[in-house]
Design a protein around this motif. Sequence first.
Motif, PDB file in Angstrom:
ATOM      1  N   PRO A 137      11.907  72.554  51.199  1.00 36.68           N
ATOM      2  CA  PRO A 137      10.539  72.792  50.708  1.00 36.68           C
ATOM      3  C   PRO A 137      10.471  73.817  49.582  1.00 36.68           C
ATOM      4  CG  PRO A 137      10.845  73.824  52.837  1.00 36.68           C
ATOM      5  CD  PRO A 137      12.097  73.045  52.557  1.00 36.68           C
ATOM      6  N   GLU A 138       9.430  73.668  48.771  1.00 37.76           N
ATOM      7  CA  GLU A 138       9.210  74.541  47.618  1.00 37.76           C
ATOM      8  C   GLU A 138       7.839  75.213  47.693  1.00 37.76           C
ATOM      9  OE1 GLU A 138       9.801  72.034  44.212  1.00 37.76           O
ATOM     10  OE2 GLU A 138      11.894  71.657  44.712  1.00 37.76           O
ATOM     11  N   HIS A 139       7.400  75.561  48.882  1.00 39.72           N
ATOM     12  CA  HIS A 139       6.083  76.167  49.075  1.00 39.72           C
ATOM     13  C   HIS A 139       6.213  77.416  49.945  1.00 39.72           C
ATOM     14  CE1 HIS A 139       4.384  72.556  47.338  1.00 39.72           C
ATOM     15  NE2 HIS A 139       5.213  71.880  48.108  1.00 39.72           N
ATOM     16  N   PRO A 140       6.749  78.499  49.380  1.00 36.96           N
ATOM     17  CA  PRO A 140       7.064  79.681  50.187  1.00 36.96           C
ATOM     18  C   PRO A 140       5.873  80.278  50.935  1.00 36.96           C
ATOM     19  CG  PRO A 140       7.257  80.161  47.844  1.00 36.96           C
ATOM     20  CD  PRO A 140       7.059  78.693  47.971  1.00 36.96           C
ATOM     21  N   ASP A 141       4.677  80.109  50.433  1.00 34.95           N
ATOM     22  CA  ASP A 141       3.506  80.674  51.109  1.00 34.95           C
ATOM     23  C   ASP A 141       3.127  79.912  52.373  1.00 34.95           C
ATOM     24  OD1 ASP A 141       3.353  82.587  49.133  1.00 34.95           O
ATOM     25  OD2 ASP A 141       1.784  81.550  48.003  1.00 34.95           O
ATOM     26  N   PHE A 142       3.634  78.697  52.526  1.00 33.69           N
ATOM     27  CA  PHE A 142       3.216  77.849  53.644  1.00 33.69           C
ATOM     28  C   PHE A 142       4.363  77.390  54.535  1.00 33.69           C
ATOM     29  CE2 PHE A 142       0.055  77.276  50.294  1.00 33.69           C
ATOM     30  CZ  PHE A 142      -1.116  77.524  50.985  1.00 33.69           C
ATOM     31  N   GLU A 194      10.475  78.017  59.057  1.00 31.86           N
ATOM     32  CA  GLU A 194      11.863  77.637  59.323  1.00 31.86           C
ATOM     33  C   GLU A 194      11.881  76.219  59.889  1.00 31.86           C
ATOM     34  OE1 GLU A 194      15.602  78.989  62.120  1.00 31.86           O
ATOM     35  OE2 GLU A 194      14.068  80.468  61.621  1.00 31.86           O
ATOM     36  N   GLY A 195      12.802  75.416  59.399  1.00 31.48           N
ATOM     37  CA  GLY A 195      12.925  74.044  59.877  1.00 31.48           C
ATOM     38  C   GLY A 195      12.078  73.039  59.122  1.00 31.48           C
ATOM     39  N   ASP A 196      11.334  73.485  58.098  1.00 33.27           N
ATOM     40  CA  ASP A 196      10.526  72.561  57.297  1.00 33.27           C
ATOM     41  C   ASP A 196      11.410  71.786  56.327  1.00 33.27           C
ATOM     42  OD1 ASP A 196       8.151  73.324  58.466  1.00 33.27           O
ATOM     43  OD2 ASP A 196       7.421  74.477  56.750  1.00 33.27           O
ATOM     44  N   TRP A 197      10.958  70.610  55.992  1.00 33.83           N
ATOM     45  CA  TRP A 197      11.567  69.764  54.977  1.00 33.83           C
ATOM     46  C   TRP A 197      10.410  69.221  54.161  1.00 33.83           C
ATOM     47  CZ3 TRP A 197      16.465  70.426  54.286  1.00 33.83           C
ATOM     48  CH2 TRP A 197      17.212  69.548  53.498  1.00 33.83           C
ATOM     49  N   GLU A 198      10.666  68.775  52.928  1.00 35.28           N
ATOM     50  CA  GLU A 198       9.569  68.300  52.091  1.00 35.28           C
ATOM     51  C   GLU A 198       9.799  66.870  51.609  1.00 35.28           C
ATOM     52  OE1 GLU A 198       6.917  69.491  48.148  1.00 35.28           O
ATOM     53  OE2 GLU A 198       8.552  70.807  48.759  1.00 35.28           O
ATOM     54  N   LEU A 199       8.752  66.076  51.722  1.00 37.31           N
ATOM     55  CA  LEU A 199       8.713  64.753  51.118  1.00 37.31           C
ATOM     56  C   LEU A 199       8.149  64.966  49.716  1.00 37.31           C
ATOM     57  CD1 LEU A 199       8.970  61.707  51.096  1.00 37.31           C
ATOM     58  CD2 LEU A 199       6.822  61.573  52.392  1.00 37.31           C
ATOM     59  N   LYS A 200       9.046  65.154  48.759  1.00 35.95           N
ATOM     60  CA  LYS A 200       8.662  65.556  47.403  1.00 35.95           C
ATOM     61  C   LYS A 200       8.065  64.401  46.612  1.00 35.95           C
ATOM     62  CE  LYS A 200       8.680  68.840  44.316  1.00 35.95           C
ATOM     63  NZ  LYS A 200       7.849  70.010  44.512  1.00 35.95           N
ATOM     64  N   ARG A 201       8.608  63.207  46.801  1.00 36.27           N
ATOM     65  CA  ARG A 201       8.103  62.035  46.087  1.00 36.27           C
ATOM     66  C   ARG A 201       8.160  60.828  47.009  1.00 36.27           C
ATOM     67  NH1 ARG A 201      10.750  62.819  40.018  1.00 36.27           N
ATOM     68  NH2 ARG A 201       9.670  64.778  39.617  1.00 36.27           N
ATOM     69  N   ILE A 202       7.098  60.054  46.989  1.00 32.05           N
ATOM     70  CA  ILE A 202       7.071  58.774  47.698  1.00 32.05           C
ATOM     71  C   ILE A 202       6.259  57.827  46.827  1.00 32.05           C
ATOM     72  CG2 ILE A 202       5.180  59.588  49.190  1.00 32.05           C
ATOM     73  CD1 ILE A 202       6.333  57.614  51.353  1.00 32.05           C
TER      74      ILE A 202
END
Length: 174
Positions: free
Chosen positions: A81-86, A89-97
């Motif tokens: 993930p690229e959202h440090p304010d939110f 630990e253990g997060d992953w991001e669906l950056k493009r779909i």
Amino acid sequence: MTPIHWRAAKPGDEDALSLLGQATFLATFAFDHPGPALIRFLKDLHSPEFYAAKLADPQIDIVIGETPLGAPVGYALLCPPEHPDFQREGDWELKRIYLLGPWQGGGNGAALMQQALDVAHKRQARRLLLAVYENNDRAVAFYKKHGFSKIGDTIFMVDDIEFSDMLFARDMNS
């Protein structure tokens, strides 16, 4: 409707991913994104070189969908993930779909989302994040249907222009 074959993208797929990214982003956002900034954004962040770098990064997973003849029609890109304010630990991001318009509906979007969720499970994500443009009502409804809910707001840059995105999350245990 032509069936879609889903697979892990690999080096050599960068041209297909670039074309898909450019086509779907342009088709979705040309209605309210200024042309010159949109074109610069697409040439930079949807270039074959951009995707070649992503394909070479072991922290990034890309699933691509193709017709039986090998024509690319959709993909999903997952990353840390690229959202440090939110983020937690253990997060992953669906950056493009992204899925080309003629293949939207009929369960193809749900199948692509399932591919993304499967990748997140393999990465042992506790929660999956994604950002969505606040004016993309169709995408917002799709994400809510798939268990995502809003956790905050963020800014998405298209070249030098700011756009307001909503940050969504889905608990991977649900």
